[in-house]
Design an enzyme around this catalytic site. Structure first.
Site, PDB file in Angstrom:
ATOM      1  N   LYS A 171       0.704  -1.052  -0.429  1.00 52.00           N
ATOM      2  CA  LYS A 171       0.034   0.178  -0.105  1.00 52.00           C
ATOM      3  C   LYS A 171       0.854   1.330   0.156  1.00 52.00           C
ATOM      4  O   LYS A 171       1.420   1.496   0.976  1.00 52.00           O
ATOM      5  CB  LYS A 171      -1.028   0.304   1.152  1.00 52.00           C
ATOM      6  CG  LYS A 171      -2.107   1.019   1.385  1.00 52.00           C
ATOM      7  CD  LYS A 171      -1.946   1.448   0.828  1.00 52.00           C
ATOM      8  CE  LYS A 171      -2.057   2.990   1.915  1.00 52.00           C
ATOM      9  NZ  LYS A 171      -1.969   4.638   1.143  1.00 52.00           N
ATOM     10  N   SER A 225       4.102   7.461  10.529  1.00 58.08           N
ATOM     11  CA  SER A 225       3.960   8.653  10.988  1.00 58.08           C
ATOM     12  C   SER A 225       4.015   7.871  12.469  1.00 58.08           C
ATOM     13  O   SER A 225       3.085   6.785  12.588  1.00 58.08           O
ATOM     14  CB  SER A 225       2.667   9.629  11.473  1.00 58.08           C
ATOM     15  OG  SER A 225       2.017   8.376  10.802  1.00 58.08           O
ATOM     16  N   GLU A 246       8.536   0.607  11.696  1.00 59.02           N
ATOM     17  CA  GLU A 246       9.592   1.951  10.886  1.00 59.02           C
ATOM     18  C   GLU A 246       9.387   3.002  11.738  1.00 59.02           C
ATOM     19  O   GLU A 246       8.371   3.909  10.752  1.00 59.02           O
ATOM     20  CB  GLU A 246       9.790   1.711  10.289  1.00 59.02           C
ATOM     21  CG  GLU A 246      10.985   0.168   9.865  1.00 59.02           C
ATOM     22  CD  GLU A 246      11.989   0.134  10.402  1.00 59.02           C
ATOM     23  OE1 GLU A 246      12.365   0.841  11.144  1.00 59.02           O
ATOM     24  OE2 GLU A 246      12.779  -0.830  10.144  1.00 59.02           O
ATOM     25  N   CYS A 280      13.349  10.687   7.800  1.00 60.70           N
ATOM     26  CA  CYS A 280      13.085   9.443   9.877  1.00 60.70           C
ATOM     27  C   CYS A 280      14.478   9.740   9.966  1.00 60.70           C
ATOM     28  O   CYS A 280      14.134  10.131  11.500  1.00 60.70           O
ATOM     29  CB  CYS A 280      12.290   8.061   9.727  1.00 60.70           C
ATOM     30  SG  CYS A 280      13.588   7.356   8.391  1.00 60.70           S
ATOM     31  N   GLU A 379       8.901  15.815  16.122  1.00 60.35           N
ATOM     32  CA  GLU A 379       9.865  15.079  14.851  1.00 60.35           C
ATOM     33  C   GLU A 379       8.923  16.325  13.871  1.00 60.35           C
ATOM     34  O   GLU A 379       7.561  16.947  13.465  1.00 60.35           O
ATOM     35  CB  GLU A 379       9.724  14.181  13.812  1.00 60.35           C
ATOM     36  CG  GLU A 379       9.411  13.494  12.940  1.00 60.35           C
ATOM     37  CD  GLU A 379       9.528  12.059  12.672  1.00 60.35           C
ATOM     38  OE1 GLU A 379       8.730  12.309  12.489  1.00 60.35           O
ATOM     39  OE2 GLU A 379      10.656  11.482  11.708  1.00 60.35           O
TER      40      GLU A 379
HETATM   41  P1  NAD Z   1       2.134   8.413   7.710  1.00 59.22           P
HETATM   42  O1  NAD Z   1       1.485   8.289   8.777  1.00 59.22           O
HETATM   43  O2  NAD Z   1       1.267   8.974   7.530  1.00 59.22           O
HETATM   44  O3  NAD Z   1       1.740   7.437   6.610  1.00 59.22           O
HETATM   45  C1  NAD Z   1       2.256   6.603   6.234  1.00 59.22           C
HETATM   46  C2  NAD Z   1       1.434   5.205   5.580  1.00 59.22           C
HETATM   47  O4  NAD Z   1       0.168   4.667   6.562  1.00 59.22           O
HETATM   48  C3  NAD Z   1       0.467   6.219   4.222  1.00 59.22           C
HETATM   49  O5  NAD Z   1       0.917   5.061   3.300  1.00 59.22           O
HETATM   50  C4  NAD Z   1      -0.592   6.019   4.549  1.00 59.22           C
HETATM   51  O6  NAD Z   1      -1.295   6.327   3.619  1.00 59.22           O
HETATM   52  C5  NAD Z   1      -0.453   5.152   5.840  1.00 59.22           C
HETATM   53  N1  NAD Z   1      -1.899   4.829   6.240  1.00 59.22           N
HETATM   54  C6  NAD Z   1      -2.993   5.813   6.955  1.00 59.22           C
HETATM   55  N2  NAD Z   1      -3.646   5.915   8.412  1.00 59.22           N
HETATM   56  C7  NAD Z   1      -3.244   4.619   8.149  1.00 59.22           C
HETATM   57  C8  NAD Z   1      -4.334   3.599   8.830  1.00 59.22           C
HETATM   58  N3  NAD Z   1      -5.267   3.912   9.555  1.00 59.22           N
HETATM   59  N4  NAD Z   1      -4.177   2.284   8.458  1.00 59.22           N
HETATM   60  C9  NAD Z   1      -3.324   1.526   7.636  1.00 59.22           C
HETATM   61  N5  NAD Z   1      -2.447   2.389   7.087  1.00 59.22           N
HETATM   62  C10 NAD Z   1      -2.643   4.048   7.066  1.00 59.22           C
HETATM   63  O7  NAD Z   1       3.086   8.391   7.414  1.00 59.22           O
HETATM   64  P2  NAD Z   1       3.311   9.876   6.306  1.00 59.22           P
HETATM   65  O8  NAD Z   1       2.797  11.091   7.096  1.00 59.22           O
HETATM   66  O9  NAD Z   1       3.240   9.520   5.281  1.00 59.22           O
HETATM   67  O10 NAD Z   1       4.989   9.380   6.465  1.00 59.22           O
HETATM   68  C11 NAD Z   1       6.166  10.596   7.387  1.00 59.22           C
HETATM   69  C12 NAD Z   1       6.346   9.833   8.668  1.00 59.22           C
HETATM   70  O11 NAD Z   1       7.397   8.648   8.618  1.00 59.22           O
HETATM   71  C13 NAD Z   1       7.153  10.411   9.912  1.00 59.22           C
HETATM   72  O12 NAD Z   1       6.840  10.383  11.054  1.00 59.22           O
HETATM   73  C14 NAD Z   1       8.271   9.476   9.421  1.00 59.22           C
HETATM   74  O13 NAD Z   1       9.431   9.801  10.876  1.00 59.22           O
HETATM   75  C15 NAD Z   1       8.105   7.923   9.723  1.00 59.22           C
HETATM   76  N6  NAD Z   1       9.035   7.856   8.517  1.00 59.22           N
HETATM   77  C16 NAD Z   1       9.374   6.659   9.187  1.00 59.22           C
HETATM   78  C17 NAD Z   1      10.900   6.084   8.654  1.00 59.22           C
HETATM   79  C18 NAD Z   1      11.778   4.889   9.151  1.00 59.22           C
HETATM   80  O14 NAD Z   1      12.010   4.088   8.682  1.00 59.22           O
HETATM   81  N7  NAD Z   1      11.660   4.779  10.185  1.00 59.22           N
HETATM   82  C19 NAD Z   1      11.288   6.135   7.480  1.00 59.22           C
HETATM   83  C20 NAD Z   1      10.609   6.987   6.544  1.00 59.22           C
HETATM   84  C21 NAD Z   1       9.452   7.787   7.093  1.00 59.22           C
END
Ligand code: NAD
Length: 477
Positions: A171, A225, A246, A280, A379
């Site tokens: 996804k 997130s 992650e 991240c 963050e």
């Molecule tokens: P997000 O959590 O909003 O979205 C991430 C993914 O989750 C997207 O594909 C989104 O569509 C999906 N999602 C949203 N709601 C969901 C639900 N209820 N159930 C299942 N999936 C759902 O995050 P973002 O804003 O896209 O990314 C930013 C965040 O990601 C930051 O906090 C960053 O630190 C983190 N991040 C972490 C790493 C790591 O490896 N540790 C790497 C990259 C980003």
């Protein structure tokens, strides 16, 4: 309109609804993707189960590895078309997008080569017994990825899962699904059997939630997130399904008075500016030993003031942030810190002639930031660096560990004993010593502690995360 990829076929969403694809560089729509629903998740799970029971499940590890290797080669062959697509979809500079595609290829090379080197074990046991430990695929694995490094992230999560023989459902983030869909065409061309890879596009609260709650999945890995990560863990817990999370970070760069600043300064600046701080593992906190605080800050500020923000084609230090919400969020942190009177030490600048509709933010350093300020604790996920003085080694460690996160850290000192002591004391999944986040790190186990998540990706350890063991106990007399 880009359709979804399920069971080796391209499929429009049942409801016929679509989501616009907007370029962050100019705010203009340039494509549309399907808005999937729980129905498409059902189809994807059924297709994955069929693949596990069929050609994919029966394929030996050497042949799986060959297919992954072919995928890696095809990705490399197509870098000139994949990189501009990724750059347009994410807004990142062309050089960064190109590097991301090369890292995507690297994941498939690395795990393709590893596929037939995952051995079991023979365990000494009671007289008359022979015990074997087998490594087996988990079954159907779910992979949810964010928008910051879409191509790298899909390689990181899918390649080890496929190497172990799992059938996967991806996804991608609703903002950045195009490289994943282009990747599906490559996987098909490389001979990946139908159903081994399925891609359902759509909103997280719709398809992401349906996927992680589905009783037909056996494992989920989520990058994103903290808020959504918690939801994913709750959803998978209902079906007693393991998940790897992650999540975010607030990674410290710890600079002691004897650090090699010629080496450290450009790396420190790059670690927060790269990808407009939407990483991240961004080095978002700069901890400086008090006796060299002014000098180090001045040198970082000088380098930082040369940072330039532009479109993908301008190929400068960083691009826009991802979307209007992200711009509002990052700008909100900057405005709040200014309103509180936290000094701005340096700012980057916009390149000439940026499109008016793009989501651009000026990279900014604030210092000294109070240790309990949101800029010190939360963050930002933008190009904002918070700097702090520290008194001694113990204070540096306390400051470094003084957030909810524990993803990465860097220690800069020429004192070998201190380097090791501090690296061991810092709570993080990876600690860099006189370097930082170098070169994609496909080989290096990666993941967080504390609220940065749990489980590991990258490296050979991901093959363990994405498989299970079975113990065979044979009494032979
Ligand atoms: P997000 O959590 O909003 O979205 C991430 C993914 O989750 C997207 O594909 C989104 O569509 C999906 N999602 C949203 N709601 C969901 C639900 N209820 N159930 C299942 N999936 C759902 O995050 P973002 O804003 O896209 O990314 C930013 C965040 O990601 C930051 O906090 C960053 O630190 C983190 N991040 C972490 C790493 C790591 O490896 N540790 C790497 C990259 C980003």
């Amino acid at each position: 309109m880009e359709t979804m990829f399920i069971g080796g076929k391209w499929l429009a969403p049942q409801g016929g609804e679509t989501i616009p694809v907007i370029a962050p560089a100019d705010g203009l729509e340039f494509d549309r993707i399907g808005r999937g629903t729980a129905h498409e998740i059902d189809l994807a799970v059924a297709a994955a189960r069929k693949a596990r029971a069929g050609a994919w499940g029966r394929m030996n590890a050497t042949e799986r590895g060959r297919i992954l290797g072919r995928i890696g080669q095809l990705v490399l062959d197509r870098v000139d078309t994949l990189a501009p697509l990724e750059a347009r979809d994410t807004g990142k500079p062309m050089t960064t997008a190109r590097n991301d595609i090369i890292v995507l290829a690297r994941y498939f090379e690395f795990y393709g080569n590893a596929a037939d080197k995952v051995h079991g074990e023979v365990i000494p046991f009671l007289d008359g017994y022979a015990v074997q430990l087998l490594r087996e695929p988990l079954g159907v694995t779910a992979h949810i990825i964010p928008w910051n490094y879409p191509a790298q992230m899909l390689g990181r999560t899918l390649a080890p899962a496929l190497a172990m023989g799992n059938a996967t459902i991806l996804k991608p983030a609703e903002d950045t699904s195009l490289s994943a869909l282009a990747f599906a065409r490559i996987a098909l061309e490389a001979g990946l059997p139908d159903g081994a890879l399925n891609i359902v596009t759509g909103y997280g609260h719709e398809v992401g939630a349906a996927l992680t709650a589905h009783p037909g999945i056996n494992f989920a890995t989520f990058t994103g997130s903290n808020e959504v990560g918690t939801m994913v863990q709750q959803a998978t817990a209902v079906n007693v399904v393991k998940c790897v999370l992650e999540l975010g970070g607030k990674s410290p760069q710890i600079v002691f008075a004897d650090a090699d600043l010629d080496r450290a300064v450009p790396i420190i600046v790059k670690a927060i500016v790269q990808n407009a701080g939407q990483t991240c593992t961004a080095g978002s906190r700069l901890l400086i030993e008090r006796k060299v605080y002014d000098d180090v800050l001045a040198r970082v500020a000088e380098a930082f003031s040369k940072v330039r923000v532009g479109t993908p084609e301008m190929d400068l230090d960083c691009g826009p942030v991802m979307n209007p919400e992200q711009k509002k969020r990052v700008q909100g942190y900057i405005d709040a810190a200014k309103a509180e009177g936290i000094p701005v030490v340096a700012e980057g600048a916009f390149g000439d002639g940026l499109p008016a509709g793009g989501y651009y933010v000026k990279p900014t350093i604030f210092a000294p930031v109070p240790r309990d300020n949101p800029l010190a604790q939360q963050e930002v996920f933008g190009p904002v660096l918070a700097a702090f003085p520290f008194d001694d080694e113990a204070d540096a460690i306390a400051l470094a560990n003084g957030t909810d996160y524990g993803l990465l850290a860097a220690v800069w000192t020429e004192n070998a004993g201190r380097l090791t002591r501090v690296a061991k004391a810092v709570q993080a999944g990876q600690v860099f010593m006189n370097c930082y986040g170098a070169g994609g790190g496909v080989e290096l186990p990666f993941g967080g502690t504390k609220r940065s998540g749990h489980g590991r990706e990258k490296g050979l350890i991901a093959l363990e995360e994405m498989s299970s063991t079975k113990t065979l106990v044979h009494y032979h007399g």
